[in-house]
Design a protein around this motif. Structure first.
Motif, PDB file in Angstrom:
ATOM      1  N   SER A  60    -103.607  -0.759 -46.288  1.00 53.07           N
ATOM      2  CA  SER A  60    -104.416  -1.728 -46.929  1.00 53.07           C
ATOM      3  C   SER A  60    -106.069  -1.387 -46.349  1.00 53.07           C
ATOM      4  CB  SER A  60    -104.138  -3.069 -45.925  1.00 53.07           C
ATOM      5  OG  SER A  60    -104.299  -2.810 -44.625  1.00 53.07           O
ATOM      6  N   ALA A  76    -107.966   2.117 -50.793  1.00 48.86           N
ATOM      7  CA  ALA A  76    -107.129   2.933 -51.705  1.00 48.86           C
ATOM      8  C   ALA A  76    -105.783   2.168 -51.777  1.00 48.86           C
ATOM      9  CB  ALA A  76    -106.613   4.164 -50.907  1.00 48.86           C
ATOM     10  N   ALA A 123     -99.336  -3.711 -44.802  1.00 49.47           N
ATOM     11  CA  ALA A 123    -100.919  -3.413 -44.373  1.00 49.47           C
ATOM     12  C   ALA A 123    -100.913  -2.537 -43.277  1.00 49.47           C
ATOM     13  CB  ALA A 123    -101.341  -4.673 -43.945  1.00 49.47           C
ATOM     14  N   GLN A 138    -103.661  -1.112 -38.769  1.00 43.27           N
ATOM     15  CA  GLN A 138    -105.121  -1.665 -39.019  1.00 43.27           C
ATOM     16  C   GLN A 138    -105.570  -2.257 -40.261  1.00 43.27           C
ATOM     17  OE1 GLN A 138    -107.921   1.912 -39.299  1.00 43.27           O
ATOM     18  NE2 GLN A 138    -109.003   0.888 -37.704  1.00 43.27           N
ATOM     19  N   GLN A 153    -109.911   1.704 -42.001  1.00 47.08           N
ATOM     20  CA  GLN A 153    -110.903   2.259 -41.132  1.00 47.08           C
ATOM     21  C   GLN A 153    -112.383   1.418 -41.238  1.00 47.08           C
ATOM     22  OE1 GLN A 153    -111.641   6.820 -41.574  1.00 47.08           O
ATOM     23  NE2 GLN A 153    -109.960   6.350 -42.882  1.00 47.08           N
ATOM     24  N   ASN A 186    -123.282   1.907 -48.800  1.00 50.61           N
ATOM     25  CA  ASN A 186    -123.200   2.663 -49.923  1.00 50.61           C
ATOM     26  C   ASN A 186    -121.900   2.340 -50.765  1.00 50.61           C
ATOM     27  OD1 ASN A 186    -121.025   3.401 -48.075  1.00 50.61           O
ATOM     28  ND2 ASN A 186    -121.795   5.592 -47.699  1.00 50.61           N
ATOM     29  N   CYS A 244    -122.120   7.718 -43.435  1.00 49.46           N
ATOM     30  CA  CYS A 244    -122.223   6.001 -43.311  1.00 49.46           C
ATOM     31  C   CYS A 244    -123.359   5.459 -42.628  1.00 49.46           C
ATOM     32  CB  CYS A 244    -120.773   5.723 -42.996  1.00 49.46           C
ATOM     33  SG  CYS A 244    -119.355   6.584 -43.202  1.00 49.46           S
ATOM     34  N   ASP A 259    -107.842   8.671 -48.377  1.00 43.40           N
ATOM     35  CA  ASP A 259    -108.088   9.546 -47.327  1.00 43.40           C
ATOM     36  C   ASP A 259    -107.029  10.544 -46.813  1.00 43.40           C
ATOM     37  OD1 ASP A 259    -110.879   8.798 -47.043  1.00 43.40           O
ATOM     38  OD2 ASP A 259    -110.789   8.499 -44.823  1.00 43.40           O
ATOM     39  N   ALA A 314    -115.045   5.415 -48.855  1.00 42.38           N
ATOM     40  CA  ALA A 314    -114.451   4.220 -49.374  1.00 42.38           C
ATOM     41  C   ALA A 314    -114.410   4.196 -50.929  1.00 42.38           C
ATOM     42  CB  ALA A 314    -115.072   3.161 -48.702  1.00 42.38           C
TER      43      ALA A 314
HETATM   44  P1  FAD Z   1    -108.128   3.679 -44.420  1.00 39.47           P
HETATM   45  O1  FAD Z   1    -109.161   2.581 -44.645  1.00 39.47           O
HETATM   46  O2  FAD Z   1    -107.780   4.507 -43.241  1.00 39.47           O
HETATM   47  O3  FAD Z   1    -106.747   2.708 -44.468  1.00 39.47           O
HETATM   48  C1  FAD Z   1    -105.237   3.257 -44.094  1.00 39.47           C
HETATM   49  C2  FAD Z   1    -104.478   2.087 -44.048  1.00 39.47           C
HETATM   50  O4  FAD Z   1    -103.264   2.550 -43.917  1.00 39.47           O
HETATM   51  C3  FAD Z   1    -104.849   1.155 -42.726  1.00 39.47           C
HETATM   52  O5  FAD Z   1    -104.850  -0.199 -43.520  1.00 39.47           O
HETATM   53  C4  FAD Z   1    -103.583   1.357 -41.805  1.00 39.47           C
HETATM   54  O6  FAD Z   1    -103.131   0.032 -41.481  1.00 39.47           O
HETATM   55  C5  FAD Z   1    -102.520   1.582 -43.098  1.00 39.47           C
HETATM   56  N1  FAD Z   1    -101.419   2.565 -42.553  1.00 39.47           N
HETATM   57  C6  FAD Z   1    -101.583   3.473 -41.583  1.00 39.47           C
HETATM   58  N2  FAD Z   1    -100.169   3.873 -41.088  1.00 39.47           N
HETATM   59  C7  FAD Z   1     -99.310   2.969 -41.821  1.00 39.47           C
HETATM   60  C8  FAD Z   1     -97.979   2.556 -41.771  1.00 39.47           C
HETATM   61  N3  FAD Z   1     -97.080   3.649 -40.917  1.00 39.47           N
HETATM   62  N4  FAD Z   1     -97.489   1.885 -42.300  1.00 39.47           N
HETATM   63  C9  FAD Z   1     -98.230   0.744 -43.035  1.00 39.47           C
HETATM   64  N5  FAD Z   1     -99.544   1.032 -43.443  1.00 39.47           N
HETATM   65  C10 FAD Z   1    -100.029   1.971 -42.437  1.00 39.47           C
HETATM   66  N6  FAD Z   1    -117.031   5.447 -46.124  1.00 39.47           N
HETATM   67  C11 FAD Z   1    -117.831   4.804 -46.729  1.00 39.47           C
HETATM   68  O7  FAD Z   1    -117.948   5.105 -47.993  1.00 39.47           O
HETATM   69  N7  FAD Z   1    -118.878   4.198 -46.450  1.00 39.47           N
HETATM   70  C12 FAD Z   1    -119.285   3.935 -45.198  1.00 39.47           C
HETATM   71  O8  FAD Z   1    -120.280   3.448 -44.625  1.00 39.47           O
HETATM   72  C13 FAD Z   1    -118.252   4.323 -44.308  1.00 39.47           C
HETATM   73  N8  FAD Z   1    -118.008   3.991 -42.837  1.00 39.47           N
HETATM   74  C14 FAD Z   1    -117.446   4.605 -41.942  1.00 39.47           C
HETATM   75  C15 FAD Z   1    -117.454   4.141 -40.682  1.00 39.47           C
HETATM   76  C16 FAD Z   1    -116.334   4.578 -39.863  1.00 39.47           C
HETATM   77  C17 FAD Z   1    -116.493   4.401 -38.411  1.00 39.47           C
HETATM   78  C18 FAD Z   1    -115.335   5.310 -40.427  1.00 39.47           C
HETATM   79  C19 FAD Z   1    -114.101   5.564 -39.204  1.00 39.47           C
HETATM   80  C20 FAD Z   1    -115.313   5.675 -41.520  1.00 39.47           C
HETATM   81  C21 FAD Z   1    -116.142   5.235 -42.639  1.00 39.47           C
HETATM   82  N9  FAD Z   1    -116.307   5.494 -43.788  1.00 39.47           N
HETATM   83  C22 FAD Z   1    -117.055   4.786 -44.723  1.00 39.47           C
HETATM   84  C23 FAD Z   1    -114.998   6.193 -44.493  1.00 39.47           C
HETATM   85  C24 FAD Z   1    -114.040   5.071 -45.152  1.00 39.47           C
HETATM   86  O9  FAD Z   1    -113.717   4.186 -44.158  1.00 39.47           O
HETATM   87  C25 FAD Z   1    -112.694   5.725 -45.624  1.00 39.47           C
HETATM   88  O10 FAD Z   1    -113.089   6.981 -46.579  1.00 39.47           O
HETATM   89  C26 FAD Z   1    -111.871   4.823 -46.255  1.00 39.47           C
HETATM   90  O11 FAD Z   1    -111.522   3.752 -45.310  1.00 39.47           O
HETATM   91  C27 FAD Z   1    -110.604   5.599 -46.542  1.00 39.47           C
HETATM   92  O12 FAD Z   1    -109.563   4.485 -47.330  1.00 39.47           O
HETATM   93  P2  FAD Z   1    -108.124   4.577 -47.373  1.00 39.47           P
HETATM   94  O13 FAD Z   1    -107.618   3.436 -48.188  1.00 39.47           O
HETATM   95  O14 FAD Z   1    -107.653   6.079 -47.648  1.00 39.47           O
HETATM   96  O15 FAD Z   1    -107.600   4.436 -45.717  1.00 39.47           O
END
Ligand code: FAD
Ligand code: NAP
Length: 314
Positions: free
Chosen positions: A13, A16, A35, A38, A42, A51, A139, A282, A291
């Protein structure tokens, strides 16, 4: 315990997962999104996001992700607050199980389980996370204009971040536990020739120091591991850059992963080595980890999944 059958199951959640859900729901697929541990991903652990396009003033990470969730639910994504614990790709539809004991049968799956920044694991680090301690210079670097900051790590990310931070900070101290860097030579040359950067070798952070009200980082306690000497460094920001780990343990031995555990996808695509299983965000991106890119690849995975499912129907 329940059994669900769906055309498309989305795992995760973050930006992506929600974006994949929004596209899939709008094309009538009625996707189920699990979901994970988390909810919101992140971005829920950061403070202001500056951004992500569409927000003329900074938006809190948690607010941005709540908005994405609401948008997803409004267009028909069915969200389950649960964690996927098993994926079986040996038969079709794919079979998945969850921590709450639910079973899912899905014709296609989008994996958007993200990656997690590695942390040092100190109690004081957790206390100041979001209040001076960050895992992402791109970030949060902007908030440290004319301030002194530290970067912890010795790989490409740490060196990249140290150089990037000199765009804002008055001084950047790179703290590395050894006496040589792991980063590429070219990056090292840029680092050493930058007058704003100082390197502290053979040293580890033993404590993050700060004020209580308002909560905020003011410095670091360092230990030289060769001499055992303890020192303090005054900084308002500390960027932990000791690597990321993709949340892909569940898929080991099932999907093709690279050496670091990121899911491999075909060039310019979110398709994995198994037809009908897609990866977005990611979890498939060792390079950018932003993000907006995660959201974009969620969209891409959804469009590819739709096409795949349309092919199955025929
Ligand atoms: P994530 O956001 O990592 O989400 C992964 C999801 O997968 C979570 O909901 C988790 O619960 C779920 N999941 C994991 N394992 C399982 C499972 N077994 N079953 C079901 N669900 C599962 N990027 C920016 O562009 N701007 C910013 O200002 C920025 N600030 C950041 C600050 C911090 C402190 C951090 C750590 C990162 C930041 N980033 C920022 C990077 C950004 O957060 C990530 O690039 C982005 O969140 C990636 O999105 P995602 O959907 O791939 O994965
Ligand atoms: P990395 O290469 O694994 O480096 C991690 C660094 O953190 C290492 O220097 C390591 O020290 C240090 N470290 C690990 N655990 C630590 C701990 N507990 N305490 C203190 N220090 C610790 O990770 P990365 O820099 O994030 O890079 C990941 C991948 O992305 C790499 O393949 C990298 O090449 C790539 N990348 C490339 C670029 C680029 O090309 N510009 C930019 C960013 C990332 P040791 O050296 O002592 O092990």
């Amino acid at each position: 315990m329940a059994e669900y059958t769906t055309r498309l199951l989305i795992i995760g959640s973050g930006p992506a997962g929600y974006t994949a859900g929004i596209y899939a729901a709008r094309s009538g697929l009625k996707p189920i999104l699990v979901a994970g541990p988390q909810v919101g991903g992140q971005l829920t652990i950061t403070t202001e996001v500056e951004n992500f396009p569409g927000f003329p003033v900074p938006v809190y990470g948690s607010e941005l992700m709540n908005n994405m969730r609401q948008q997803a639910e409004n267009v028909g994504v069915i969200i389950h607050e649960d964690i996927i614990t098993e994926l079986d790709v040996s038969s079709r539809p794919f079979a998945l199980c969850s921590e709450n004991g639910n079973c899912y049968k899905a014709d296609a799956v989008i994996i958007a389980t993200g990656a997690s920044a590695r942390w040092l694991g100190l109690e004081s680090e957790a206390k100041f996370r979001g209040f001076g301690v960050s895992g992402c210079a791109t970030c949060d670097g902007f908030f440290y204009r004319n301030k002194e900051v530290a970067v912890i790590g010795g790989g490409n990310t740490a060196v990249d971040e140290a150089i990037y931070l000199t765009n804002f900070a008055a001084k950047v101290t790179l703290i590395h536990r050894r006496d040589s860097l792991r980063a590429d030579r070219a990056l090292q040359e840029r680092l050493f020739s930058n007058p704003k950067i100082n390197v502290v070798w053979n040293s580890v952070v033993t404590e993050f120091l700060g004020s209580e009200e308002p909560l905020g980082l003011t410095g670091l306690k360092l230990k030289n591991i060769k001499t055992d000497e303890i020192s303090e460094l005054s900084v308002s920001g500390a960027f932990i850059a000791i690597g990321h780990h993709p949340n892909s343990d569940l898929f080991k031995g099932i999907l093709e992963l690279d050496d670091e555990g990121y899911i491999k996808t075909r060039p310019d695509s979110c398709a994995t080595n198994i037809d009908g299983i897609f990866a977005a965000g990611d979890i498939k991106d060792p390079q950018f980890r932003q993000a907006v890119i995660a959201a974009g690849s969620g969209c891409m995975a959804s469009l590819e999944a739709e096409k795949y499912l349309a092919g199955l129907k025929k």
